[in-house]
Design a protein around this motif. Structure first.
Motif, mmCIF file in Angstrom:
data_model
loop_
_atom_site.group_PDB
_atom_site.id
_atom_site.type_symbol
_atom_site.label_atom_id
_atom_site.label_comp_id
_atom_site.label_asym_id
_atom_site.label_seq_id
_atom_site.Cartn_x
_atom_site.Cartn_y
_atom_site.Cartn_z
ATOM 1 N N ASP A 464 0.542 -0.787 -0.067
ATOM 2 C CA ASP A 464 -0.513 0.355 -0.605
ATOM 3 C C ASP A 464 0.712 0.712 0.758
ATOM 4 O O ASP A 464 0.893 2.244 -1.062
ATOM 5 C CB ASP A 464 -0.924 -0.513 1.034
ATOM 6 C CG ASP A 464 -2.315 -0.971 1.442
ATOM 7 O OD1 ASP A 464 -2.406 -1.736 -0.121
ATOM 8 O OD2 ASP A 464 -2.784 -1.259 2.086
ATOM 9 N N SER A 465 2.086 0.864 0.952
ATOM 10 C CA SER A 465 2.785 2.371 0.833
ATOM 11 C C SER A 465 3.285 2.617 -0.143
ATOM 12 O O SER A 465 4.011 3.809 -0.701
ATOM 13 C CB SER A 465 4.109 1.949 1.500
ATOM 14 O OG SER A 465 3.392 1.704 2.874
ATOM 15 N N TRP A 466 3.919 1.398 -1.238
ATOM 16 C CA TRP A 466 4.880 1.599 -2.377
ATOM 17 C C TRP A 466 3.462 1.948 -3.103
ATOM 18 O O TRP A 466 3.647 3.325 -4.702
ATOM 19 C CB TRP A 466 5.303 -0.022 -2.886
ATOM 20 C CG TRP A 466 5.608 0.401 -4.432
ATOM 21 C CD1 TRP A 466 5.050 -0.184 -5.528
ATOM 22 C CD2 TRP A 466 7.052 0.892 -4.771
ATOM 23 N NE1 TRP A 466 5.357 0.251 -6.371
ATOM 24 C CE2 TRP A 466 7.032 0.116 -6.247
ATOM 25 C CE3 TRP A 466 8.446 1.059 -4.072
ATOM 26 C CZ2 TRP A 466 8.451 0.450 -6.816
ATOM 27 C CZ3 TRP A 466 8.984 1.388 -4.616
ATOM 28 C CH2 TRP A 466 9.132 1.235 -5.417
ATOM 29 N N ASP A 467 1.973 1.683 -3.837
ATOM 30 C CA ASP A 467 1.307 2.236 -4.856
ATOM 31 C C ASP A 467 0.839 3.757 -3.255
ATOM 32 O O ASP A 467 1.221 4.351 -5.078
ATOM 33 C CB ASP A 467 -0.256 1.524 -4.355
ATOM 34 C CG ASP A 467 0.052 0.198 -4.315
ATOM 35 O OD1 ASP A 467 0.668 -0.270 -5.771
ATOM 36 O OD2 ASP A 467 -0.791 -1.115 -4.411
ATOM 37 N N HIS A 468 1.402 3.937 -2.524
ATOM 38 C CA HIS A 468 0.961 5.800 -2.343
ATOM 39 C C HIS A 468 1.513 6.423 -2.788
ATOM 40 O O HIS A 468 1.822 7.652 -3.422
ATOM 41 C CB HIS A 468 0.564 5.656 -1.438
ATOM 42 C CG HIS A 468 0.526 6.569 -0.905
ATOM 43 N ND1 HIS A 468 -0.611 7.714 -0.749
ATOM 44 C CD2 HIS A 468 1.030 7.728 -0.015
ATOM 45 C CE1 HIS A 468 -0.381 8.978 -0.889
ATOM 46 N NE2 HIS A 468 0.711 8.919 0.178
ATOM 47 N N LEU A 469 2.919 5.960 -2.956
ATOM 48 C CA LEU A 469 4.684 6.913 -2.907
ATOM 49 C C LEU A 469 4.461 6.945 -4.692
ATOM 50 O O LEU A 469 4.499 7.655 -5.226
ATOM 51 C CB LEU A 469 5.263 5.503 -2.328
ATOM 52 C CG LEU A 469 5.901 6.339 -1.008
ATOM 53 C CD1 LEU A 469 6.888 4.706 -0.985
ATOM 54 C CD2 LEU A 469 6.391 7.285 -1.174
ATOM 55 N N ASN A 470 4.140 5.404 -5.725
ATOM 56 C CA ASN A 470 3.414 5.662 -7.170
ATOM 57 C C ASN A 470 2.950 6.374 -7.629
ATOM 58 O O ASN A 470 2.813 7.415 -8.347
ATOM 59 C CB ASN A 470 3.560 4.526 -7.270
ATOM 60 C CG ASN A 470 4.100 3.877 -8.538
ATOM 61 O OD1 ASN A 470 4.914 4.228 -9.114
ATOM 62 N ND2 ASN A 470 3.184 3.642 -9.595
ATOM 63 N N GLN A 471 1.782 7.024 -6.832
ATOM 64 C CA GLN A 471 0.800 8.105 -7.138
ATOM 65 C C GLN A 471 1.304 9.353 -6.660
ATOM 66 O O GLN A 471 1.158 9.979 -7.628
ATOM 67 C CB GLN A 471 0.194 7.695 -6.080
ATOM 68 C CG GLN A 471 -0.614 6.675 -7.025
ATOM 69 C CD GLN A 471 -2.521 5.736 -5.659
ATOM 70 O OE1 GLN A 471 -3.087 7.102 -5.237
ATOM 71 N NE2 GLN A 471 -3.108 5.073 -5.721
ATOM 72 N N GLU A 472 2.457 9.577 -5.411
ATOM 73 C CA GLU A 472 3.156 10.247 -5.264
ATOM 74 C C GLU A 472 3.792 10.967 -6.823
ATOM 75 O O GLU A 472 4.213 12.420 -6.674
ATOM 76 C CB GLU A 472 3.604 10.534 -3.995
ATOM 77 C CG GLU A 472 2.331 10.710 -3.241
ATOM 78 C CD GLU A 472 2.873 10.676 -1.568
ATOM 79 O OE1 GLU A 472 4.380 10.435 -1.657
ATOM 80 O OE2 GLU A 472 2.195 10.936 -0.632
ATOM 81 N N LEU A 473 5.333 10.194 -6.739
ATOM 82 C CA LEU A 473 5.302 9.833 -8.376
ATOM 83 C C LEU A 473 5.010 9.996 -9.025
ATOM 84 O O LEU A 473 5.307 11.951 -9.564
ATOM 85 C CB LEU A 473 6.569 8.480 -7.817
ATOM 86 C CG LEU A 473 7.794 9.217 -9.377
ATOM 87 C CD1 LEU A 473 8.325 10.151 -8.488
ATOM 88 C CD2 LEU A 473 8.495 7.327 -8.949
ATOM 89 N N GLN A 474 3.418 10.420 -9.569
ATOM 90 C CA GLN A 474 3.498 10.175 -10.580
ATOM 91 C C GLN A 474 2.574 11.284 -10.474
ATOM 92 O O GLN A 474 3.099 12.014 -11.523
ATOM 93 C CB GLN A 474 1.698 8.956 -11.001
ATOM 94 C CG GLN A 474 2.834 7.690 -11.589
ATOM 95 C CD GLN A 474 3.577 7.337 -12.205
ATOM 96 O OE1 GLN A 474 2.927 8.507 -13.982
ATOM 97 N NE2 GLN A 474 4.577 6.638 -12.381
ATOM 98 N N GLN A 475 2.430 11.992 -9.836
ATOM 99 C CA GLN A 475 1.354 13.356 -9.800
ATOM 100 C C GLN A 475 2.659 14.358 -10.058
ATOM 101 O O GLN A 475 2.458 15.412 -10.224
ATOM 102 C CB GLN A 475 0.484 13.406 -8.197
ATOM 103 C CG GLN A 475 0.372 14.456 -8.135
ATOM 104 C CD GLN A 475 -1.073 15.179 -9.103
ATOM 105 O OE1 GLN A 475 -1.736 13.663 -9.166
ATOM 106 N NE2 GLN A 475 -1.292 16.239 -9.565
#
Length: 500
Positions: A464-475
């Motif tokens: 979940d943390s990875w998905d959240h970080l990935n979303q932040e990175l994409q943003q």
């Protein structure tokens, strides 16, 4: 008889040890001191890893060619005037000893410290036949008076304090003795001196047998082994069949490794190399020397790629001092003669009752500290895994463990099931966890949390943390791209104005 000796299950014995604060503190204090001494002694020697490698090489070569070196040892020992006996089992070793006692009409025996004699329970059988047996190593003498077994390979009375020793020796003296080390040692010395002079037979162990000379080697810090092996007219040595080394040159290596690994000494105080009985021009020594070579399951490990290396052991006890499990529960909790990591491996291999003794392999964290401490590099942590696997293959663990592992396998083998299980665990820990972790003593957590706190499951999983970080990175990438586009537009507009 202690509580340990009347408790038949490993869990019961561990529970007794964990509830004994004095025992835990005493074992922790002594093992830490021995570890520090070992570290200082090995650093002073220098090139410790090279010495370990040489020790491993000697033991590996000897065990790989044990039939040759054992035959050579026997040939040279007999040529030196020794009587050599082979015992396939513990009972055969006892029978041979009793025959020697009968032939000599022996009524009293003095012993120096010997793990092999503990292994065959020789004291019990001698006393049963009306023969007085006295341990002459001070630690062994203390636990003999207490009716207990050794709790450490090197320091058998590690679990006793001065007050307890004073109580035992006062009972023997028939008068109160103060809890003063000098007074207690003085009494033991005077008492044992009488026994040395009266004994018909002396029994010792054997640290090493030297093949090229047929000699036996005894390491001792108190000198009692020399008294036992020289004053009585008959000397019996009990040795495991694996205790052979090829030559005196190899003994030099072992004389550096064993005392430094065991107690942190540069050299053992007394090292006796005995080649046969007393000769005509000798001032002292026994008239007869009997060597009993014990198998008792050892030969079953020869040729076994997983367990042959257990025969490399030189009985230094360094693995006990390094083991976090031993440091918490001491030696008696293991239930057998050998304790610590070496006991957890060796005892199941030597005993026929695999169901009772196989569980010892579970008394380990598999951290590998025993391997790092071992002066001859025995991979005990690997062997513990092999025994656990063998136990599973033979169906020895309880059905509940099998069901639990199958359930874990089913959950962990599919990512959706695993995520669902983790979410359920994360929700349930709200009712079980304190500020530091899960403290409830229920279900499968009961045993674990009896003496420790299970860590809390993170509020957010790594995925979940990875998905959240990935979303932040994409943003962030999208924001950077937007800024870059706006800068390009601004630059383009500025260029048009400049041209006009």
């Amino acid at each position: 008889m202690s509580e340990f000796q009347t408790s038949h299950t490993l869990k019961d014995r561990i529970q007794i040890a964990l509830n004994d604060d004095f025992l835990r503190n005493a074992v922790k204090f002594t093992t830490e001191r021995l570890r520090k001494n070992k570290q200082a002694a090995t650093e002073e020697l220098g090139n410790w890893e090279e010495w370990r490698a040489r020790g491993q090489e000697i033991r590996s070569h000897t065990i790989a060619n044990l039939d040759y070196y054992l035959s050579l040892f026997v040939k040279n020992a007999r040529a030196a005037g020794c009587y050599v006996h082979f015992a396939a089992t513990a009972q055969e070793a006892v029978d041979i000893t009793l025959k020697i006692m009968e032939a000599k009409q022996a009524k009293s025996v003095v012993k120096s410290k010997s793990m092999v004699s503990e292994e065959v329970h020789i004291n019990h059988f001698l006393q049963k036949n009306g023969i007085e047996v006295v341990e002459t190593d001070l630690g062994e003498y203390i636990i003999q008076l207490a009716g207990e077994t050794p709790s450490h390979i090197i320091i058998p009375a590690i679990h006793k304090n001065k007050e307890q020793v004073a109580e035992l020796l006062s009972r023997e003296a028939g008068k109160p003795l103060p809890a003063d080390t000098a007074v207690l040692a003085g009494f033991a010395r005077s008492k044992l001196r009488e026994k040395f002079l009266q004994a018909d037979i002396g029994i010792t162990g054997c640290n090493f047998g030297i093949a090229e000379t047929g000699s036996i080697v005894l390491f001792s810090n108190e000198g009692n082994a020399r008294m036992v092996s020289t004053l009585p007219k008959t000397h019996i040595t009990m040795m495991g069949m694996e205790r052979i080394i090829p030559s005196l040159e190899d003994l030099e290596v072992m004389a550096q490794l064993l005392p430094r690994a065991a107690t942190g000494q540069k050299l053992t105080v007394y090292m006796s190399v005995i080649s046969g009985p007393k000769r005509l021009d000798d001032l002292d020594g026994p008239e007869e020397l009997h060597i009993i070579i014990l198998d008792n399951g050892r030969s079953n490990q020869l040729g076994d790629p997983e367990f042959q290396e257990v025969l490399h052991c030189i009985r230094c006890g360094a693995c006990l001092n390094a083991c976090p499990v031993y440091r918490h529960i001491g030696g008696h909790a293991y239930g057998g003669v050998y304790s610590g990591p070496i006991g957890a491996v060796l005892t199941p291999l030597l005993q026929e009752d695999k169901k009772t003794w196989g569980e010892l392999a579970n008394a380990s964290s598999l951290c590998g500290a025993c391997y790092e401490a071992c002066p001859v590099k025995i991979p005990l942590h690997d062997m513990l895994v092999y025994i656990r696997r063998r136990n599973v293959e033979e169906g020895l663990p309880p059905k509940s463990e099998k069901w639990g592992m199958n359930a874990f396998k089913k959950i962990a083998s599919h990512h959706k099931r695993f995520r669902l299980a983790m979410k359920a665990a994360r929700w349930s820990q709200k009712f079980l966890a304190g500020t530091d972790g899960i403290t409830a003593r229920i279900g499968p957590l009961k045993g674990w949390n009896m003496y420790r706190i299970a860590p809390k499951i993170a509020n957010r999983s790594f995925r979940d943390s990875w998905d959240h970080l990935n979303q932040e990175l994409q943003q962030e990438k999208a924001d950077i791209s937007s800024v870059q586009s706006r800068l390009k537009e601004m630059l383009a507009k500025r260029g048009e104005k400049d041209e006009s």
